[in-house]
Design a protein around this motif. Sequence first.
Motif, PDB file in Angstrom:
ATOM      1  N   PHE A   1       7.997   3.347   2.504  1.00 46.96           N
ATOM      2  CA  PHE A   1       9.181   3.440   3.351  1.00 46.96           C
ATOM      3  C   PHE A   1      10.127   4.531   2.870  1.00 46.96           C
ATOM      4  O   PHE A   1      10.836   5.134   3.637  1.00 46.96           O
ATOM      5  CB  PHE A   1       9.890   2.088   3.370  1.00 46.96           C
ATOM      6  CG  PHE A   1       9.076   1.007   3.999  1.00 46.96           C
ATOM      7  CD1 PHE A   1       8.811   1.047   5.360  1.00 46.96           C
ATOM      8  CD2 PHE A   1       8.549  -0.007   3.242  1.00 46.96           C
ATOM      9  CE1 PHE A   1       8.051   0.057   5.951  1.00 46.96           C
ATOM     10  CE2 PHE A   1       7.793  -1.000   3.831  1.00 46.96           C
ATOM     11  CZ  PHE A   1       7.535  -0.966   5.184  1.00 46.96           C
TER      12      PHE A   1
ATOM     13  N   SER B   1       5.314  -5.944   6.529  1.00 51.77           N
ATOM     14  CA  SER B   1       5.490  -4.540   6.154  1.00 51.77           C
ATOM     15  C   SER B   1       4.875  -3.616   7.200  1.00 51.77           C
ATOM     16  O   SER B   1       5.437  -2.571   7.558  1.00 51.77           O
ATOM     17  CB  SER B   1       4.833  -4.289   4.793  1.00 51.77           C
ATOM     18  OG  SER B   1       5.407  -5.106   3.817  1.00 51.77           O
TER      19      SER B   1
ATOM     20  N   ALA C   1       6.744  -0.763   9.357  1.00 47.47           N
ATOM     21  CA  ALA C   1       6.323   0.639   9.341  1.00 47.47           C
ATOM     22  C   ALA C   1       6.111   1.159  10.756  1.00 47.47           C
ATOM     23  O   ALA C   1       6.527   2.273  11.107  1.00 47.47           O
ATOM     24  CB  ALA C   1       5.034   0.767   8.521  1.00 47.47           C
TER      25      ALA C   1
ATOM     26  N   LYS D   1       9.521   7.622   4.317  1.00 48.37           N
ATOM     27  CA  LYS D   1       9.923   7.625   5.725  1.00 48.37           C
ATOM     28  C   LYS D   1      11.435   7.727   5.867  1.00 48.37           C
ATOM     29  O   LYS D   1      11.978   7.729   6.950  1.00 48.37           O
ATOM     30  CB  LYS D   1       9.426   6.347   6.412  1.00 48.37           C
ATOM     31  CG  LYS D   1       7.913   6.263   6.514  1.00 48.37           C
ATOM     32  CD  LYS D   1       7.520   4.921   7.121  1.00 48.37           C
ATOM     33  CE  LYS D   1       5.991   4.748   7.093  1.00 48.37           C
ATOM     34  NZ  LYS D   1       5.295   5.726   7.904  1.00 48.37           N
TER      35      LYS D   1
ATOM     36  N   SER E   1       2.448  -1.830   0.598  1.00 46.79           N
ATOM     37  CA  SER E   1       2.998  -1.564   1.913  1.00 46.79           C
ATOM     38  C   SER E   1       3.149  -0.073   2.130  1.00 46.79           C
ATOM     39  O   SER E   1       3.076   0.716   1.206  1.00 46.79           O
ATOM     40  CB  SER E   1       4.368  -2.239   2.031  1.00 46.79           C
ATOM     41  OG  SER E   1       4.238  -3.587   1.727  1.00 46.79           O
ATOM     42  N   PRO E   2       3.373   0.313   3.369  1.00 46.54           N
ATOM     43  CA  PRO E   2       3.615   1.718   3.652  1.00 46.54           C
ATOM     44  C   PRO E   2       4.798   2.210   2.837  1.00 46.54           C
ATOM     45  O   PRO E   2       5.691   1.464   2.502  1.00 46.54           O
ATOM     46  CB  PRO E   2       3.955   1.704   5.151  1.00 46.54           C
ATOM     47  CG  PRO E   2       3.339   0.464   5.683  1.00 46.54           C
ATOM     48  CD  PRO E   2       3.391  -0.515   4.573  1.00 46.54           C
TER      49      PRO E   2
END
Length: 630
Positions: free
Chosen positions: A53, A73, A77, A56, A50-51
């Motif tokens: 996170f 996911s 995102a 982020k 997944s990205p």
Amino acid sequence: MVEHSGGDGDDVNWNTDDDEHEIDNFQFSPSSSPVQFMSETSYGPAETTSPNFIQKGISDEVVASFIEMGFSSEMIARAIEETGGGSSEPRMILETLFNYSASTEASSSKAKVIDHFIGMGFPEENVIKAIQEYGDENIDEITNALLTYAEVDRLGETNDVNINTNDDDDNLYSLSSDDDEDELNNSSQEDSILQALIKMDYSREEAAIAIERCGEDASVEEVVDFICAAQMARQFDEFFAEPDRKEPMNNSKKRRTYNEPQRRERKPNAAMASDQLIYLPKEMIGFGVPNRPGLMMNRPVPVPDIACGPPFFYYENVAMAPKGVWATISSHLYDIVPEFVDSKHFCAAARKRGYIHNLPIHNRFQIQPPPHNTIQEALPLTKRWWPSWDGRTKLNCLLTCIASAKLTNRIREALEKYDGEPPLHVQKQVMYQCKKWNLVWVGKNKLAPLEPDEMEKLLGFPRDHTRGGGISRTDRYKSLGNSFQVDTVAYHLSVLKPLFPNGIRVLSLFTGIGGGEVALHRLQIRMNVVVSVEISEANRNILRSFWEQTNQKGILREFKDVEKLDDHTIEQLMDEYGGFDLVIGGSPCNNLAGGNRHSRVGLEGAHSSLFFDYCRILDTVSRKTRQMRR
DNA sequence: GCAAAAATGAAGCATGGC
DNA sequence: GCCATGCTTCATTTTTGC
């Protein structure tokens, strides 16, 4: 009366001074995406695909909560990016995710819409015809058209009316029976939906219940979704149904399991009228308790879509209610499976309770510091006097009343007859009273009931939480005996902390002495708004005092009676405060509790029937929340 | 008359012996 | 598997004392 063999004739009479008898009985995912359930360890692989996170700026807990609510996911995102990247608030992200969900539903591809209606039982050719006429976005019109087609087909089959098809326009059907047409036109929307559901092969009873639960404004789609969700949830009952109902057996003699109660003849009970029973687990650890990772588990049945938050809700009541009560409670709360937890896994006192909620269940955490785990740790002054023959480390459930001074005095007098350890039969009798009344050792041969401040400590409240302000000692016991165990509730509510970093709006029903509010405060979740409903003036005073003493900056608004909190008032409050994020409360247990010797009549009892007001209010908040989201 | 104290079982599940 | 028994239980009613 149960006789206890004293042997030497020196049995102790704990109850009356002159009685010749022996001792008294010494006696919720967006509808378009599947719910994902992941174990704690399963979040790892999800992150790798997944990205990122963390880059982020969003915590694992927040992401895990969203994933557990069924969002992908990629969707998460995208929501994070759109709401400001790392500086975005979880609540904003959540709102965006729900908007995606709604958007996804509205912009579904034609194929998806076709599949959807075929799945509802409509013929494919009719579905295609309706979509050609109304487009693939107008779900309600398509539904109405399909229902009309179905009605025409049915009438055609029965030859009750003449059907004229316009050969020039295959999309149009017309009814030649004026009477039938009038009847259809005049029927109310509710009746129309009911008839539609019946045509879809749902039973009249099932359809009627679903319509009632979804509200009069609900569309056919919403009602069908509701029924499907309920059907999914009912699968859970397979696990709890009596084996002889689950799978009829020819052999009437079969092994009894832990959860299967013994069959006894007993008088009829209103609470036992329910066909479906939910049996209590042998060990009440719910969906997991702290420090026991091996016992962490997923919900046995996902929260149905219709019940997914916001708003989140949290309902509590006594676990050991009369038979059939928890099945009824569950059926009125979206068929969500109850989480039965004994607070002995959190503190030094047992408290067996059932909780029904739509909260995520992973990434829970305990409030700090954790409470003492044994009586002797929680009440250190008792260590000195604790006899070796009293093996208790946990107290039983803290009730609303305490042992009499006369009883503890009689025990003292009885024990003083012996220099050393009392004989076994006396020990046994003393232990019975100790367990029954939660007595603790406060001196040589001296037992005493818990003090109110000791109960506060065991239940996770601040010292003197219930003291002062005109409340009597008796009422303190009553209020404390009726309250939440804060550490337990806080553990369940802890998942809200990453979701509402800037505060939460709470509708607190049957607030009592504010167990839910204390839990949120100890979790350091800011309470922006608390609308509290509590009938007892003494309890309202306690909550207000707590609010002031802890310098709460939010709004505390109080109401007295849940029965008088009508839908209009609730909607006004929601308009005023922007809605509620959490509806929390435990309805009265008076008519459910084992200690009630006079009116343990189940949910229909005068007090416990207020549960249905909880459901009514929750339905109103949920419906209004959906409207506000739209 | 009011507040506090004291007295009032039974339902329902677990366990162990047979 | 049946049965007896043990154990626990967000309480209500009655009595007592001021």
